[in-house]
Design an enzyme around this catalytic site. Structure first.
Site, PDB file in Angstrom:
ATOM      1  N   ASP A   1       0.844  -1.199   0.000  1.00  0.00           N
ATOM      2  CA  ASP A   1       0.000   0.000   0.000  1.00  0.00           C
ATOM      3  C   ASP A   1       0.880   1.250   0.000  1.00  0.00           C
ATOM      4  O   ASP A   1       1.403   1.653   1.038  1.00  0.00           O
ATOM      5  CB  ASP A   1      -0.912  -0.018   1.226  1.00  0.00           C
TER       6      ASP A   1
ATOM      7  N   GLU B   1      30.772  10.270   6.623  1.00  0.00           N
ATOM      8  CA  GLU B   1      31.156  10.028   8.025  1.00  0.00           C
ATOM      9  C   GLU B   1      29.939  10.380   8.886  1.00  0.00           C
ATOM     10  O   GLU B   1      29.802  11.507   9.362  1.00  0.00           O
ATOM     11  CB  GLU B   1      32.354  10.888   8.409  1.00  0.00           C
TER      12      GLU B   1
ATOM     13  N   GLU C   1      27.912  10.663  11.994  1.00  0.00           N
ATOM     14  CA  GLU C   1      28.089  10.678  13.446  1.00  0.00           C
ATOM     15  C   GLU C   1      26.752  10.435  14.143  1.00  0.00           C
ATOM     16  O   GLU C   1      25.684  10.656  13.569  1.00  0.00           O
ATOM     17  CB  GLU C   1      28.685  12.023  13.879  1.00  0.00           C
TER      18      GLU C   1
ATOM     19  N   GLU D   1      33.479  10.817  19.432  1.00  0.00           N
ATOM     20  CA  GLU D   1      33.498  12.148  18.837  1.00  0.00           C
ATOM     21  C   GLU D   1      33.583  13.218  19.924  1.00  0.00           C
ATOM     22  O   GLU D   1      33.713  12.927  21.105  1.00  0.00           O
ATOM     23  CB  GLU D   1      32.282  12.358  17.937  1.00  0.00           C
TER      24      GLU D   1
ATOM     25  N   GLU E   1      31.567   8.056  16.024  1.00  0.00           N
ATOM     26  CA  GLU E   1      31.668   7.983  14.568  1.00  0.00           C
ATOM     27  C   GLU E   1      32.265   6.640  14.176  1.00  0.00           C
ATOM     28  O   GLU E   1      33.220   6.172  14.796  1.00  0.00           O
ATOM     29  CB  GLU E   1      32.528   9.106  14.001  1.00  0.00           C
TER      30      GLU E   1
ATOM     31  N   HIS F   1      30.136  14.509   7.289  1.00  0.00           N
ATOM     32  CA  HIS F   1      31.101  14.967   6.295  1.00  0.00           C
ATOM     33  C   HIS F   1      31.169  13.927   5.180  1.00  0.00           C
ATOM     34  O   HIS F   1      31.312  12.734   5.452  1.00  0.00           O
ATOM     35  CB  HIS F   1      32.472  15.154   6.934  1.00  0.00           C
TER      36      HIS F   1
ATOM     37  N   ARG G   1      39.060  22.758   8.692  1.00  0.00           N
ATOM     38  CA  ARG G   1      37.786  22.110   8.951  1.00  0.00           C
ATOM     39  C   ARG G   1      36.646  23.083   9.203  1.00  0.00           C
ATOM     40  O   ARG G   1      35.514  22.662   9.416  1.00  0.00           O
ATOM     41  CB  ARG G   1      37.924  21.152  10.145  1.00  0.00           C
TER      42      ARG G   1
ATOM     43  N   GLU H   1      35.895  16.998   0.524  1.00  0.00           N
ATOM     44  CA  GLU H   1      35.024  16.642   1.641  1.00  0.00           C
ATOM     45  C   GLU H   1      34.015  17.766   1.836  1.00  0.00           C
ATOM     46  O   GLU H   1      34.390  18.888   2.186  1.00  0.00           O
ATOM     47  CB  GLU H   1      35.858  16.453   2.915  1.00  0.00           C
TER      48      GLU H   1
ATOM     49  N   ARG I   1      31.334  19.328   4.034  1.00  0.00           N
ATOM     50  CA  ARG I   1      31.232  19.187   5.491  1.00  0.00           C
ATOM     51  C   ARG I   1      29.889  19.599   6.089  1.00  0.00           C
ATOM     52  O   ARG I   1      29.628  19.335   7.259  1.00  0.00           O
ATOM     53  CB  ARG I   1      32.357  19.995   6.162  1.00  0.00           C
TER      54      ARG I   1
END
Length: 470
Positions: free
Chosen positions: A51, A130, A132, A212, A220, A269, A339, A358, A360
């Site tokens: 359904d 990644e 977390e 973390e 993580e 990330h 970062r 990456e 983030r």
């Protein structure tokens, strides 16, 4: 694995039940089970009915019949079922036309991979998220006409440093100091290892696991990169395994980006790279060892980031994390190693095969199939239109003066802002029919009605502190 091989696999493991899993519009696995006698080779073409009107954001009641068609290549023995059970990840199909369903997130990922190949730019897009999460002992929450609350508890929570635990043995990570202490401060080392081993059993390669930054069990587990569709499947398995291992051991897991006030939130990330004919395309002699293609890919990500956030950061809670001061990359810039930039260029290895970017700002509440597809489409738009991301920003972004920050755009401040950005900027997603207009319209409609407006309607506990005595 072919249909025939999947049946042989089931026979080898003396399977009694078949579990059919599929991803709903918002990114949650749904499932139903049938006895093994119901499975034969024809099922991998004809599928099983369900359904579709009972699934969030899908069919109307007058067009509710849908099919799930198991993908034999996704077969695995479900480790959390008491009786031997084979699980398949399924595609969703219209029973009348036999066409794939446009709002099936897995189909969107499949179309994104096909579109990539059609461009001739590359044949494979690798993704390495990644994701977390927090591990809690207890969670209680409610909201009704006369009260609203949530209560979180964790053996690791710093707020429990003075609790009578008969005895309280201490070793509770300080706020923002949970990154990498050894046991006993890292209480969940062994639990995370159980999660890793179960993931490896299911064929998901794990690169590392660790505590973390936040207190209260933030963790993580890093998966090795995989092609887009495969990683979409892996992310669903990842969440399934982590939640069930936690429950089996008396804990509970949340992927909410910001469940704990005044401490770091959980991001996802996402490492990305393009390859063609087995060769990496992101390595070159430009900034950070990147190629021109990679620089333009970044340009596409940064240009479309506000719209991307509607898929990569799709909850109202996402924007409790995307605020300055908690390592959240709210400023839309790129940098090597830094970062605090929205896009980072990892510099761990000089190998061209390791060269990647990456992104983030995403968080783990996203629907991986749709988020990965959307980021790929933004990056490809950057390459196709040679979008220059501007100069890199290698300074500590949070230490910049207001004048310096004025020229740096930022992520949306709320889910509503992100949805408005998606409404205004979605042509790049429609290329090749990867995303369709009905997907984008329904996404915006669902999120506004069921999340943005629902939260707006409810008084917040802190409002009582601010305004009760006025």
């Amino acid at each position: 694995m072919t249909a025939k091989e999947a049946l042989e696999f089931a026979e080898k493991h003396e399977v009694k039940m078949v579990d059919l899993k599929f991803c709903d519009f918002l990114g949650t696995w749904q499932h139903f089970s049938v006895p093994i006698r119901c499975l034969d080779e024809s099922c991998f073409e004809e599928g099983f009915g369900f359904d579709g009107s009972s699934i969030r954001g899908w069919q109307a009641i007058n067009a509710s019949d849908m099919l799930v068609v198991p993908d034999p290549d996704t077969a695995f023995i479900d480790p959390f079922c008491e009786e031997p059970t084979i699980s398949f990840i399924c595609n969703v199909v219209d029973p009348i036309t036999k066409e794939p369903y446009t709002r099936d997130p897995r189909y969107i990922a499949q179309k994104a991979e096909a579109y990539l190949k059609s461009t001739g730019i590359a044949d494979t897009a690798y993704f390495g998220p990644e994701a977390e999460f927090f591990i809690f002992d207890d969670i209680r929450f409610d909201q009704n006409e006369h009260c609203g609350y949530y209560f979180i508890d964790s053996i690791e929570g710093r707020w429990n440093s003075g609790r009578e635990e008969n005895p309280n043995l201490g070793y509770k990570p300080r706020y923002k100091e949970g990154y990498f202490p050894v046991p006993p401060t890292d209480f969940f080392q062994n639990l995370r290892t159980l999660m890793v081993l179960k993931l490896e059993e299911l064929g998901i390669e794990v690169e590392c696991q660790h505590h973390e930054v936040a207190t209260a069990g933030q963790a993580e587990i890093g998966m090795r990169f995989a092609p887009l569709l495969k990683m979409g499947d892996n992310l669903m398995k990842y969440k399934y395994v982590i939640k069930n291992i936690a429950i089996e051991n008396g804990f509970t897991v949340t992927f909410m980006p910001k469940p704990v006030f005044n401490d770091n939130g959980s991001g996802m990330h996402t490492h990305q790279s393009l390859w063609k004919d087995g060769k990496p395309l992101f390595a070159g002699d430009r900034y950070g060892g990147l190629s021109e293609i990679a620089i333009y890919y970044i340009g596409g990500i940064l240009k479309h980031a506000p719209a991307l956030c509607a898929f990569t950061n799709p909850t109202t809670n996402s924007y409790k994390r995307l605020v300055p001061g908690f390592e959240a990359p709210v400023n839309l810039a790129y940098s090597s190693r830094n970062r605090s930039a929205a896009v980072r260029i990892p510099m761990y290895s000089p190998s061209p095969k390791a060269k990647r970017i990456e992104v983030r700002f995403p968080d783990p509440t996203c629907n991986g199939y749709m988020a990965f597809a959307a980021m790929l489409m933004a990056g490809l738009d950057g390459i196709e239109n040679k979008i220059d991301p501007g100069e890199p920003l290698d300074k500590d972004i949070y230490s910049l003066s207001p004048e310096e920050l004025a020229g740096v755009p930022s992520t949306p401040g709320s889910l509503e802002e992100a949805l408005k950005a998606l409404e205004a900027d979605n042509e790049f997603l429609l290329k090749g029919g990867v995303f369709t207009e009905d997907v984008i319209e329904k996404w915006i409609e669902w999120k506004m009605e069921n999340e943005v407006n629902a939260v707006k309607l409810r008084p917040h506990p802190w409002e009582f502190s601010l305004y009760f005595d006025i």
